[in-house]
Design a protein around this motif. Structure first.
Motif, mmCIF file in Angstrom:
data_model
loop_
_atom_site.group_PDB
_atom_site.id
_atom_site.type_symbol
_atom_site.label_atom_id
_atom_site.label_comp_id
_atom_site.label_asym_id
_atom_site.label_seq_id
_atom_site.Cartn_x
_atom_site.Cartn_y
_atom_site.Cartn_z
ATOM 1 N N GLY A 24 45.927 39.650 54.140
ATOM 2 C CA GLY A 24 47.341 40.002 54.194
ATOM 3 C C GLY A 24 47.656 41.255 53.406
ATOM 4 O O GLY A 24 48.536 42.028 53.777
ATOM 5 N N ALA A 28 49.309 44.314 55.375
ATOM 6 C CA ALA A 28 50.652 44.680 54.906
ATOM 7 C C ALA A 28 50.712 46.122 54.426
ATOM 8 O O ALA A 28 51.681 46.833 54.692
ATOM 9 N N TRP A 77 53.438 38.137 59.522
ATOM 10 C CA TRP A 77 52.738 37.188 58.646
ATOM 11 C C TRP A 77 52.285 37.876 57.359
ATOM 12 O O TRP A 77 52.519 37.388 56.258
ATOM 13 N N ALA A 78 51.625 39.039 57.493
ATOM 14 C CA ALA A 78 51.084 39.741 56.327
ATOM 15 C C ALA A 78 52.202 40.178 55.381
ATOM 16 O O ALA A 78 52.073 40.044 54.156
ATOM 17 N N VAL A 81 53.351 37.138 53.468
ATOM 18 C CA VAL A 81 52.405 36.765 52.414
ATOM 19 C C VAL A 81 52.558 37.708 51.226
ATOM 20 O O VAL A 81 52.617 37.281 50.075
ATOM 21 N N TYR A 82 52.645 39.001 51.496
ATOM 22 C CA TYR A 82 52.787 39.989 50.415
ATOM 23 C C TYR A 82 54.094 39.754 49.666
ATOM 24 O O TYR A 82 54.119 39.769 48.435
#
Length: 171
Positions: A24, A28, A77-78, A81-82
């Protein structure tokens, strides 16, 4: 010995920074482009514009459409997560959203160096000024979806202007 939550090593606990080995992180930051100094969003957009050319040259417009859709999903998604590992709602190093927005901008024209450069600047302007609903998404939609959505809207605005310019001057 350093604590596992120091910025150098990061943390997976929801506090601190995302560990550099996490996929991620790389998605990102678009493989580190978001970590470049001064204006990470501009760096992300520049890398995206450069990458769009070979994608379209090899796989055509369907290839760029597919890459944009896939990256929008994986990038959301990434970014989420970040963001979960950052105190900021839209951290500067997260530039995958700029990549998606820039690719959306370029979807409306064939590869043309001048119009890719114009598209780059149009997207940056739309991303910075965030006309509604981009401003709404930026302020009201949380997490990775909010990070991605405002740039999707900015890309749509920039694409509309770019298509008009291309149609007016080329077609």
């Amino acid at each position: 010995m350093k604590s596992p939550d120091t910025p150098e090593t990061g943390s997976d606990s929801g506090t601190g920074t995302l560990r550099i080995w996490h996929p991620g992180y790389w998605i990102a930051t678009w493989f580190g482009a978001g970590n470049l100094p001064i204006a990470p969003g501009t760096w992300g957009s520049a890398v995206a514009a450069i990458m769009a050319w070979p994608i379209v040259s090899i796989w055509g417009l369907p290839g760029l459409i597919a890459a944009t859709l896939m990256l929008a999903l994986v990038g959301t998604w990434a970014a989420g997560v970040y963001c979960a590992h950052s105190p900021e709602s839209d951290p500067g190093p997260v530039v995958v959203d700029e990549v998606v927005g820039q690719w959306i901008t370029l979807l409306v024209i064939p590869p043309d160096l001048l119009f890719y450069v114009i598209g780059f600047f149009l997207f940056r302007i739309a991303d910075i000024f965030k006309p509604w609903p981009a401003s709404w998404a930026d302020q009201k939609v949380p997490g990775g979806l909010g990070v991605m959505l405002d740039d999707v809207f900015a890309g749509i605005y920039a694409a509309a202007v770019l298509y008009f310019l291309w149609w007016f001057f080329v077609v």
